[in-house]
Design a protein around this motif. Structure first.
Motif, PDB file in Angstrom:
ATOM      1  N   GLU A   1      -1.716  -0.016  -0.268  1.00  0.00           N
ATOM      2  CA  GLU A   1      -0.376  -0.499  -0.600  1.00  0.00           C
ATOM      3  C   GLU A   1       0.215  -1.252   0.591  1.00  0.00           C
ATOM      4  O   GLU A   1       0.080  -0.835   1.735  1.00  0.00           O
ATOM      5  CB  GLU A   1       0.528   0.669  -0.991  1.00  0.00           C
ATOM      6  N   VAL A   2       0.888  -2.371   0.296  1.00  0.00           N
ATOM      7  CA  VAL A   2       1.414  -3.219   1.360  1.00  0.00           C
ATOM      8  C   VAL A   2       2.927  -3.099   1.454  1.00  0.00           C
ATOM      9  O   VAL A   2       3.608  -2.626   0.534  1.00  0.00           O
ATOM     10  CB  VAL A   2       1.030  -4.701   1.137  1.00  0.00           C
ATOM     11  N   ASN A   3       3.450  -3.571   2.603  1.00  0.00           N
ATOM     12  CA  ASN A   3       4.889  -3.644   2.794  1.00  0.00           C
ATOM     13  C   ASN A   3       5.521  -4.556   1.745  1.00  0.00           C
ATOM     14  O   ASN A   3       4.863  -5.463   1.225  1.00  0.00           O
ATOM     15  CB  ASN A   3       5.209  -4.217   4.182  1.00  0.00           C
ATOM     16  N   ASN A   4       6.798  -4.341   1.502  1.00  0.00           N
ATOM     17  CA  ASN A   4       7.490  -5.139   0.492  1.00  0.00           C
ATOM     18  C   ASN A   4       7.496  -6.628   0.829  1.00  0.00           C
ATOM     19  O   ASN A   4       7.532  -7.475  -0.062  1.00  0.00           O
ATOM     20  CB  ASN A   4       8.930  -4.639   0.323  1.00  0.00           C
ATOM     21  N   ALA A   5       7.473  -6.958   2.127  1.00  0.00           N
ATOM     22  CA  ALA A   5       7.565  -8.357   2.540  1.00  0.00           C
ATOM     23  C   ALA A   5       6.220  -9.071   2.535  1.00  0.00           C
ATOM     24  O   ALA A   5       6.159 -10.278   2.762  1.00  0.00           O
ATOM     25  CB  ALA A   5       8.181  -8.444   3.939  1.00  0.00           C
ATOM     26  N   VAL A   6       5.144  -8.335   2.281  1.00  0.00           N
ATOM     27  CA  VAL A   6       3.804  -8.926   2.335  1.00  0.00           C
ATOM     28  C   VAL A   6       3.459  -9.555   0.992  1.00  0.00           C
ATOM     29  O   VAL A   6       3.582  -8.909  -0.048  1.00  0.00           O
ATOM     30  CB  VAL A   6       2.764  -7.853   2.712  1.00  0.00           C
ATOM     31  N   PRO A   7       3.012 -10.825   0.981  1.00  0.00           N
ATOM     32  CA  PRO A   7       2.634 -11.453  -0.290  1.00  0.00           C
ATOM     33  C   PRO A   7       1.386 -10.810  -0.871  1.00  0.00           C
ATOM     34  O   PRO A   7       0.374 -10.650  -0.196  1.00  0.00           O
ATOM     35  CB  PRO A   7       2.370 -12.914   0.108  1.00  0.00           C
ATOM     36  N   SER A   8       1.478 -10.427  -2.132  1.00  0.00           N
ATOM     37  CA  SER A   8       0.343  -9.821  -2.825  1.00  0.00           C
ATOM     38  C   SER A   8       0.176 -10.491  -4.182  1.00  0.00           C
ATOM     39  O   SER A   8       1.165 -10.751  -4.884  1.00  0.00           O
ATOM     40  CB  SER A   8       0.567  -8.316  -3.023  1.00  0.00           C
ATOM     41  N   GLY A   9      -1.053 -10.758  -4.546  1.00  0.00           N
ATOM     42  CA  GLY A   9      -1.324 -11.349  -5.850  1.00  0.00           C
ATOM     43  C   GLY A   9      -0.935 -10.448  -7.000  1.00  0.00           C
ATOM     44  O   GLY A   9      -0.876 -10.897  -8.161  1.00  0.00           O
ATOM     45  N   ASP A  10      -0.647  -9.185  -6.702  1.00  0.00           N
ATOM     46  CA  ASP A  10      -0.257  -8.250  -7.765  1.00  0.00           C
ATOM     47  C   ASP A  10       1.048  -8.640  -8.449  1.00  0.00           C
ATOM     48  O   ASP A  10       1.336  -8.163  -9.555  1.00  0.00           O
ATOM     49  CB  ASP A  10      -0.148  -6.831  -7.202  1.00  0.00           C
ATOM     50  N   VAL A  11       1.852  -9.489  -7.813  1.00  0.00           N
ATOM     51  CA  VAL A  11       3.117  -9.901  -8.443  1.00  0.00           C
ATOM     52  C   VAL A  11       2.863 -10.714  -9.719  1.00  0.00           C
ATOM     53  O   VAL A  11       3.760 -10.848 -10.555  1.00  0.00           O
ATOM     54  CB  VAL A  11       3.983 -10.732  -7.465  1.00  0.00           C
ATOM     55  N   LEU A  12       1.635 -11.208  -9.884  1.00  0.00           N
ATOM     56  CA  LEU A  12       1.321 -12.006 -11.073  1.00  0.00           C
ATOM     57  C   LEU A  12       1.267 -11.161 -12.336  1.00  0.00           C
ATOM     58  O   LEU A  12       1.142 -11.702 -13.437  1.00  0.00           O
ATOM     59  CB  LEU A  12       0.004 -12.755 -10.877  1.00  0.00           C
ATOM     60  N   ARG A  13       1.373  -9.831 -12.190  1.00  0.00           N
ATOM     61  CA  ARG A  13       1.461  -8.978 -13.390  1.00  0.00           C
ATOM     62  C   ARG A  13       2.736  -9.267 -14.169  1.00  0.00           C
ATOM     63  O   ARG A  13       2.800  -9.011 -15.372  1.00  0.00           O
ATOM     64  CB  ARG A  13       1.421  -7.500 -12.990  1.00  0.00           C
ATOM     65  N   ASP A  14       3.755  -9.790 -13.465  1.00  0.00           N
ATOM     66  CA  ASP A  14       5.032 -10.125 -14.105  1.00  0.00           C
ATOM     67  C   ASP A  14       4.894 -11.501 -14.753  1.00  0.00           C
ATOM     68  O   ASP A  14       4.705 -12.508 -14.069  1.00  0.00           O
ATOM     69  CB  ASP A  14       6.132 -10.141 -13.045  1.00  0.00           C
TER      70      ASP A  14
END
Length: 606
Positions: free
Chosen positions: A329-342
């Motif tokens: 799990e990454v910090n909130n400020a770190v870009p993660s491709g997981d945001v594409l679930r939205d």
């Protein structure tokens, strides 16, 4: 699609329009005096946004119009899990659906090919073809600053080939920059260009993305673009399956005369005047050979296939790069491709990409890499500890293992490759496709550290189970069947603990007290092995099943890639690799195909 006129014979029939097949077809058809046919089972997706948009690759996986979607038989060493294998079922093959990473082998890897009895194969002899295949674009200032490319990127290694390779602008100091700085603190700062054949440390790998359009550059667009497709001596036939090669015996050798194909319009036999070139990949090139009567006698006779050439090496010696995936799990400020679930986020980014010349993350590849010698949670292991491990696990000697051992014994040869993948990875016992593995399943945002075994000792197989070409061959990778593989992988997993506990990666990237998958800390070797068994999958680098080796050492093709016992059947794809090179293999496939095209031209002239 209207089937083109196939009534006249062709000089060269290429079975498979993938990475290698497209390359060979393009180069052979440069000669206006020869007629070339490419037969590809899948459709042409050269204009398809799912293929061309780097960030949309997951949309292809598991869909038969894009992906063959193989699965292994259950693997006893992986808790009896089945492993998925995405394989491109389209023009351009797996170069159309891979993760766009462009890495290069080491000098020792390719020199080993020649030492196994293959005259004409060495790093120096293959190196020009890496350059011939691609154009590597100059990295931007932001890419150089964030990832430290100025320390090692050698602009004199530039080239001017059809494949477009670039460094993006989507790198961040919090993710990619922290990766580089962390490895520097661990004594693994890259100082030489990985394209030079000798490299240790963390680096920013380029990707097969055309920087002018932010689209995937792959075999179909690079080698079979509109200008090439206009050649009157080249026919590219898609959505057509080669069922078998028809042969005759002439002067003691088997001669390919034609191929039998199946299209939507029915079955047809097409004559080949000079050669049939198999480029169907490490699973299906051996399948076509076996269906054509070239393989092990017992197997062929069990399926009622007349034996043309008895060679039980066909489909054996199969190798793959296993990859162990640990998600953090990454910090909130770190870009993660997981945001594409939205869906709202994805739609916004797609609109940005489509209306702003490919802007945004969908036009980028932000994966970073590292080449590391044999290491554990203390760092690189000593020469004495390495020798003890090799002595314990390598009880039997053979030419392949002896060469691999000599490579591993070198302190500046990487035993393991690490990849920083900016999303989570989910692994089940029987995944339906690669999409199930990389589409976010957990609600949190993650990054995944991937441990890749560069030089597997385990050898698997792929063989037909039916005389029907539409029945997939059975793939048994036999992962970790050689004990050394899991020993190296487990130590590599231990080194991941070293990475994630070192600054700045520890604080800049990872969430304090955040989750991890699997929820196991590799404090000791047994815990690390448990992670391997739970989280090892394929890196999609299957190779070696039609090996270029002396026949008495397991070979299927000779050093000119001609199938033993035949005079004019060649294999040109990753199945000819006698030993798996380190790193992602698409660069080596392109180089081998470029070299093979020259071998074929030379043989015609002579």
């Amino acid at each position: 699609m209207t089937t083109p006129n196939l009534d006249n014979s062709f000089d060269y029939i290429i079975v498979g329009g993938g990475t290698a097949g497209s390359t060979v077809a393009s180069r052979l058809s440069e000669d206006a005096h020869v007629r070339v046919l490419v037969v590809e089972a899948g459709p042409d997706h050269s204009d398809d946004p799912l293929v061309l948009t780097p960030g949309l690759m997951a949309g292809q996986y598991g869909r038969k119009e894009y992906d063959w979607n193989f699965s292994s038989i259950p693997q006893p060493t992986l808790d009896n899990r089945q492993v998925n294998q995405a394989r491109g079922r389209q023009l351009g093959g797996s170069s159309a659906l891979n993760f766009l990473v462009m890495l290069y082998p080491s000098r020792a890897n390719i020199d080993a090919w020649g030492k196994l009895g293959n005259a004409g194969w060495s790093y120096d002899m293959l190196a020009p073809y890496f350059s011939k295949a691609s154009t590597v674009h100059t990295p931007s200032e932001s890419a150089r600053q964030i990832t430290g490319l100025d320390r090692y990127h050698d602009q004199t290694l530039s080239s001017n080939g059809p494949l477009q390779i670039s460094f993006g602008d989507g790198y961040t100091a919090t993710m990619n920059g922290a990766w580089m700085e962390t490895f520097s603190k661990l004594g693994l700062e890259m100082t030489t260009d990985p394209r030079s054949g000798k490299a240790i440390g963390a680096f920013q790998n380029p990707a097969t993305i055309d920087p002018s359009t932010k689209t995937r550059s792959f075999a179909a667009t690079a080698y079979l673009g509109p200008v090439v497709r206009e050649r009157s001596n080249l026919v590219v036939l898609t959505e057509a399956v080669v069922k078998r090669i028809l042969t005759e015996k002439e002067e003691g050798a088997v001669v390919a005369k034609a191929v039998v194909i199946q299209t939507k319009d029915g079955e047809k036999t097409i004559s080949a005047r000079l050669e049939v070139i198999l480029a169907a990949g490490a699973f299906q090139s051996p399948q076509i050979l076996e269906l054509s009567g070239i393989g092990g006698r017992n197997l062929l006779e069990s399926h009622g296939i007349p034996v043309v050439v008895d060679n039980p090496n066909v489909g054996e010696n199969l190798q793959d790069h296993p990859i162990v995936c640990q998600s953090f799990e990454v910090n909130n400020a770190v870009p993660s491709g997981d945001v594409l679930r939205d869906a709202n986020v994805l739609n916004t980014l797609m609109e940005m990409y489509n209306t702003s010349a490919g802007a945004g993350p969908l036009g980028q590849s932000t994966i970073s890499a590292a080449y590391v010698p044999l290491s554990d949670n203390s760092g690189p292991v000593s020469a004495e500890a390495k020798k003890k491990l090799l002595d314990t696990c390598l009880q039997q000697s053979n030419p392949q293992f002896d060469l691999l051992r000599s490579i591993l014994e070198e302190p500046d040869e990487p035993a393991v490759e690490y990849l920083l993948f900016p999303s989570q990875v989910s692994i089940s016992d029987k995944p339906k496709s690669m999409a199930e593995i990389i589409i976010p399943a957990e609600p949190e945002n993650y990054t995944t550290l991937m441990t890749v075994l560069n030089h597997p000792f385990s050898r698997g197989s792929v063989h037909i189970t039916s005389p029907d070409v539409n029945v997939k061959p059975v793939w048994d990778p036999k992962y970790n069947s050689h004990p050394l593989d899991i020993e190296i992988l487990a130590r590599g997993v231990q080194f991941v603990e070293k990475i994630v506990s070192t600054e700045p990666f520890k604080s800049a990237v990872l969430k304090l007290g955040g989750k991890r998958h699997p929820n196991i800390v590799a404090n000791d070797l047994e815990q690390a092995k448990k992670i391997v068994r739970q989280r090892q999958i394929s890196m999609f680098h299957v190779a070696g099943s039609c090996a270029m080796l002396p026949k008495n050492q397991g070979g299927v093709v000779n050093q000119r890639l001609v199938v033993y016992g035949t005079s004019n059947i060649r294999v040109v794809d990753a199945s000819i690799f006698p030993i798996q090179p380190l790193g992602n293999i698409q660069s080596t496939v392109y180089a081998v195909a470029e070299k093979a095209a020259e071998l074929i031209k030379d043989d015609r002239r002579n």
